[in-house]
Design an enzyme around this catalytic site. Structure first.
Site, PDB file in Angstrom:
ATOM      1  N   SER A 189       0.841  -1.193   0.000  1.00 16.25           N
ATOM      2  CA  SER A 189       0.000   0.000   0.000  1.00 16.25           C
ATOM      3  C   SER A 189       0.881   1.250   0.000  1.00 16.25           C
ATOM      4  O   SER A 189       1.681   1.433  -0.922  1.00 16.25           O
ATOM      5  CB  SER A 189      -0.957  -0.062   1.200  1.00 16.25           C
ATOM      6  OG  SER A 189      -2.000   0.871   1.078  1.00 16.25           O
ATOM      7  N   GLU A 306      -9.283  -5.056  -4.726  1.00 12.69           N
ATOM      8  CA  GLU A 306      -8.720  -4.167  -3.713  1.00 12.69           C
ATOM      9  C   GLU A 306      -9.787  -3.319  -3.021  1.00 12.69           C
ATOM     10  O   GLU A 306      -9.750  -3.085  -1.815  1.00 12.69           O
ATOM     11  CB  GLU A 306      -7.681  -3.252  -4.361  1.00 12.69           C
ATOM     12  CG  GLU A 306      -6.501  -3.965  -4.992  1.00 12.69           C
ATOM     13  CD  GLU A 306      -5.367  -4.214  -4.008  1.00 12.69           C
ATOM     14  OE1 GLU A 306      -5.517  -3.857  -2.826  1.00 12.69           O
ATOM     15  OE2 GLU A 306      -4.336  -4.752  -4.439  1.00 12.69           O
ATOM     16  N   HIS A 400      -7.907  -5.377  -0.327  1.00 10.66           N
ATOM     17  CA  HIS A 400      -6.660  -4.651  -0.097  1.00 10.66           C
ATOM     18  C   HIS A 400      -6.031  -5.050   1.234  1.00 10.66           C
ATOM     19  O   HIS A 400      -6.683  -5.065   2.272  1.00 10.66           O
ATOM     20  CB  HIS A 400      -6.930  -3.144  -0.108  1.00 10.66           C
ATOM     21  CG  HIS A 400      -5.686  -2.320   0.058  1.00 10.66           C
ATOM     22  ND1 HIS A 400      -4.674  -2.347  -0.866  1.00 10.66           N
ATOM     23  CD2 HIS A 400      -5.288  -1.463   1.042  1.00 10.66           C
ATOM     24  CE1 HIS A 400      -3.708  -1.533  -0.475  1.00 10.66           C
ATOM     25  NE2 HIS A 400      -4.048  -0.994   0.683  1.00 10.66           N
TER      26      HIS A 400
END
Length: 497
Positions: A189, A306, A400
């Protein structure tokens, strides 16, 4: 009983911990505390030197909003610490490969040890380094537009912390048995977008040999205009516009102010590095396309859905509310409509299409473009992960951040609340970990699964981790083509009022 491990570094002798097949040193200062006159300044070398120092406790986390899952966490502006975890046993000739971890959290929250010390990597013969870096308005507040050149580094402090930690590792990791010429930088991320920044910044040149980017890209930086506007908004919220007085305010006032602007998941992408003539002269993907990270092998990928994590945390309605504005702003009304029609061939309804498209806007498309760019200059291995960790509810499949515990082979407390463990998922999770280990150690991603050739834009081979892991050529090509070559400025999805 394991002996007490002691190493000698430029800081002096560091006394750590040993047990369970690994050795650990925690809370090692890699820079001076960025407090007082050093707030919003580039990190300075640590003042600690000589003597014997006990390194068995983690340093404070960077200042951030309280974590309801960890209410006792200690946060402090004095946060520039790293941790080292190594294998036990004799060091091989040349040393062990090194994994340098950059945590995620949207540049707003997070800390180095959130996945532990990296014991499973260490047991596989890898030295693991985890770090804290400055976050939010204390790490990425672009003050140069308001106060001029003396504050030039304020908008990139968090990134400069990462560079400083890497430099410290290169100078000292051999004392821990690590090979400074075999460093792999790895992030998820915001940590993965930091990896992209390192690949594109002139300051990252020569600091690492390989990279792993999980749900990142190399696009998430602010223009000076956007950075200045956000800095002005933050200072209005604080109620102070004098730079010296700002340095005298308690750090918590800045965290409280930034949380009043945007909070929670809606604030995850508000803070980011600002373009800087010496540090980040342009959006990092551009120099990467020209070979700024030539020779740096790359393991890169994202997850298949995600946006589902955002939908779960925010609710479908909140998560999809900005979709029309974001997508129309990138592709225009007709292009955004065609894009959603393309996703509707795969997902059941418009809301799901918006969630999928927003996840790709933030992670999928930037990952694709980073893979394409770097594959011209080094070996690239591309993946997609379609499952969550074993035991996690299947509604989070491909969400995610759901792959990190599999890559790190870290037990998840949530697993006890989830569904029954599926043996096929257990095998896929173990293959993910083994593939990451193989890449860090040997520079290739093949483990004991399907053949995994290097990525290139001609065939676009992607290893898809799922219950029946398989190599797929150019998966979801219709969605990739619907995005086209359009470039856009990466910012927050949610409006700042």
């Amino acid at each position: 009983m394991a002996s007490v491990p002691t190493v000698t570094t430029e800081l002096g002798a560091l006394v750590g911990l040993a047990g369970d097949g690994v050795r650990r040193w925690r809370g090692i200062p890699y820079a001076r505390p960025p407090v007082g006159e050093l707030r919003w300044k580039a990190p300075r070398p640590p003042s600690l030197s000589g003597g014997v120092h006990v390194a068995t406790e983690y340093g404070p986390h960077a200042m951030q909003a309280p974590d309801p899952m960890n209410p006792s966490a200690v946060c402090d502006e004095d946060c520039l610490y790293l941790n080292v975890c190594t294998p036990e046993g004799p060091v091989p000739e040349g040393g062990w490969p090194v994994l340098f971890w950059l945590h995620g959290g949207g540049y707003r929250v997070g800390h180095g040890e959130q996945l532990g010390d990296g014991e499973e990597f260490a047991r596989a013969g890898i030295v693991v380094v985890t770090i804290n870096y400055r976050l939010g308005s204390l790490g990425f507040l672009h003050l140069a537009g308001l106060f001029g050149e003396p504050e030039a580094d304020a908008g990139v402090c968090g990134f400069l912390d990462q560079v400083e930690a890497l430099k410290w590792v290169r100078r000292n990791i051999s004392a821990f048995g690590g090979d400074p010429d075999r460093i792999t930088v790895y992030g998820v991320s915001a940590g993965a977008k930091s990896v992209g920044n390192l690949m594109g910044s002139p300051l990252g040149t020569g600091l690492f040999a390989q990279a792993i980017s999980s749900s990142g890209g190399a696009d998430h930086v602010a223009t000076p205009e956007a950075g200045t506007a956000l800095a002005r908004r933050l200072l209005d919220e604080v109620g102070c516009h004098d730079v010296e007085a700002l340095r005298a305010l308690p750090a918590k006032e800045f965290v409280e102010a930034q949380e009043r602007i945007l909070t929670g998941f809606q604030a995850l992408w508000l803070w980011r590095p600002t373009l800087h003539p010496r540090v980040l002269p342009e959006v990092p993907i551009e120099p990467i396309r020209r070979g700024s990270a030539a020779g740096v092998s790359l393991l890169v990928g994202c997850n298949s859905n995600e946006g589902s994590t955002y939908a779960l945390m925010l609710g479908d309605d909140v998560a999809t509310a900005p979709a029309s504005g974001v997508l129309n702003g990138i592709l225009g009304d007709e292009g955004a409509s065609r894009l959603l029609e393309t996703y509707l061939r795969r997902v059941p309804d418009l809301k799901s299409a918006k969630i999928a498209a927003m996840g790709d806007e933030r992670y999928g498309v930037p990952t694709q473009r980073l893979a394409d760019a770097q594959s011209a200059y080094a070996a690239v291995y591309r993946y997609r992960i379609d499952i969550a960790a074993p035991g996690v509810p299947e509604q989070l499949d491909g969400g995610h951040g759901t792959e990190t515990t599999m890559a790190w082979k870290t037990p998840l407390p949530l697993a006890t609340q989830g569904s029954a463990v599926n043996p096929k998922r257990e095998r896929a999770a173990l293959l993910i970990h083994r593939s990451w280990v193989r890449f860090i150690r040997d520079g290739v991603a093949d483990a004991d699964g399907p053949e995994w050739p290097p990525y290139g834009p001609e065939l676009r081979p992607v290893l898809v981790f799922r219950e029946d892991t398989d190599l797929v050529l150019d998966p979801r090509s219709d969605e990739r083509n619907a995005w086209g070559d359009t470039e856009w400025e990466s910012g927050t999805w949610f409006p700042v009022t």
